[in-house]
Design a protein around this motif. Sequence first.
Motif, PDB file in Angstrom:
ATOM      1  N   HIS A 611      16.121   2.476  71.968  1.00  0.00           N
ATOM      2  CA  HIS A 611      14.964   2.790  72.485  1.00  0.00           C
ATOM      3  C   HIS A 611      15.201   4.218  73.571  1.00  0.00           C
ATOM      4  CE1 HIS A 611      11.344   1.370  75.286  1.00  0.00           C
ATOM      5  NE2 HIS A 611      11.274   2.532  74.909  1.00  0.00           N
ATOM      6  N   ALA A 613      13.899   7.438  75.860  1.00  0.00           N
ATOM      7  CA  ALA A 613      12.605   7.731  76.510  1.00  0.00           C
ATOM      8  C   ALA A 613      12.670   9.267  76.961  1.00  0.00           C
ATOM      9  CB  ALA A 613      12.481   7.245  77.874  1.00  0.00           C
ATOM     10  N   SER A 629       8.132   7.202  74.835  1.00  0.00           N
ATOM     11  CA  SER A 629       9.028   6.168  74.333  1.00  0.00           C
ATOM     12  C   SER A 629       9.023   6.428  72.754  1.00  0.00           C
ATOM     13  CB  SER A 629       8.610   4.674  74.775  1.00  0.00           C
ATOM     14  OG  SER A 629       9.217   3.723  73.924  1.00  0.00           O
TER      15      SER A 629
END
Length: 634
Positions: A611, A613, A629
């Motif tokens: 993940h 960002a 994201s």
Amino acid sequence: MNYPSLLGTAVALAMCSSLSAQYLYQQQGGLITGPVVRSEGCIMADIDGDGDLDLVFANGYVLSVNGQSIRPTVLINKINQGLGFVDESTPRIPFTAIRGTLVIAFDIENDGDLDLFFSCNGNSQQRLYVNDGTGNFTDESVARLGAHNLYAAGCAYGDVDQDGDYDLFINDELNNGQLKLFLNDGTGNFTNVTATHIVPSPKSNQQDVVLFDIDNDFDIDIVNVGKSFGQQIYLNDGTGHYPTVTTSLLPGGGSLSYEAEAADFDHDGDLDMAMLSVSGTTDSILRNNFIPNGTLSFTSLTSALTGGNGNDDNEWAFVDSNNDGFIDLVNGTLTASSEKLYVNNGAMSFARQGGFNGFSSANDPTLDVAVGDLNGDGVFDFVTAQGEFGNFTNRAYYGTGPADTQPPRFVNIEQLPAVSTNPDGPWVVRAVIQDSCVDDGETSVATASLDWTISNLGTTTSGSTPLRFLGGLLFRADLAPPAGLITNGATVSFTLTATDRQGNSTTTAGQSFTVCGFQKFGMGLAGINAPLDGSGSTSPGSVATLTWSGGANTNGLLALALGPDQVAIPQGHLLFNQAAIIALVPIVTDNSGNGTLPLPIPPIPALAGLHVAMQTVLNSPLSLSNGLSLVICQ
């Protein structure tokens, strides 16, 4: 020993037993009130919203071209007041006399009440009566449907394009008539789209429109039945268009083919049919072979109806009469001495019941049948409409057998992919649900829901989304995640629950999927975001694209970090994890204030689920973008 006394006692006991015996479906004299006129169709529907089932009859004499127009009848259920059904046609519906052939009740404008549509014969205006919410109706036929004078024997409703409102089919009894489709605009106004949505396919003497998911692809298909050779199947392409038609999959039928009805008789996960008069007056069970074959075909099983098959019959309705979990068949008959009940053994064999195991005798010409629990005792009851000959006495039959304790069945459930690349949703789940009674594509399910959890970034959010009835036993839920929730990288888990009108409930096994791709989130600068977005695949080895905008010919930075955050600063919010910054990449905008950057995804499968960002900071003027994201897909 006093033998005569013993004999007398035995006789008396036998007579008492005979007098107290009840038919499984016992006629209730005097329960149906209102005018004794020719009735062609009937429904049970809670038109006044008080929780019990009222009755509506479509009246008219339609067997002659001269015919007779008769006002419909509305009977309000006041059984719990000891009054039976009370004729409240005045003042509830217009005084207009029509040549009604069938009546259906559905909510045309999504205001929470049931409106009425009457198909009409004799080159008549089709009638649409709009409910004011209390069970009083206004004729808005021309305003909402247009001026349409047709020879129609049947009609059906369903959300064929799955846009959130109910559309309308009307058939055509003329020689070489064309089935017609009217699309709802969402406010209860209908447009005839037959020319653009249904392949031209003439059929004479159309009688019944049957809507259900024939081929297990979770949309509404059509069987168009009529009193001419060649029964039609139209397959939905998923958008509410019907580009193909076939008559090769069903028995040819003929001059007495009035009706078909669909349900899963054998619990194999596809919908079968019962069809009237597939040859002469011989009725048949049509087993759907999609499961297990994987291709659509039907096997006609006339021998599946045992104990008597061959009357001139008019209507099917389905009910689990013995509460064993399998749908049984009720046949509204024109010529037999009583309505016919066939009990399902679960293996595609249906035994006709006689004597007290069936309906009490009534040698009348039944044209339509409706099923539901009229008196609230948990047992399904029946109403019949009479209009061809005799004294035209509509009848009610109370069920005296076991109360319904069987929960609804999920016949077929849409299986979602293990991975979704649509973090914002909605995620669509559809299911075919069948309860203990089925009639004209409706079933006795009171509520159905999709119950879900979304687990991500150390938190779990849960909720419930209604499964909306589409028609033809098909239901749909659109799971839209709560606004502002970051679902990218989440695991979404859900079950489906259906509850019938008796309170019997069932819940499916769970499904789950993970989410990956791009998702915008958060607010950067003082309530105004400089847009940052991503597109393309985020699978290992692919190349995605980032785009942003701000002031013209300015520069700035693109921050990439492991995971999102929200940290307030004087200028707004930083939306990335400052403790896990991967890179700060210099960026610029062009003369139009736009910028773009290819973003290679490392070709390392082990990175699936990572993940990242991102957020841009631009100068001249200072601007912070929304957060973006990125989760690497498998």
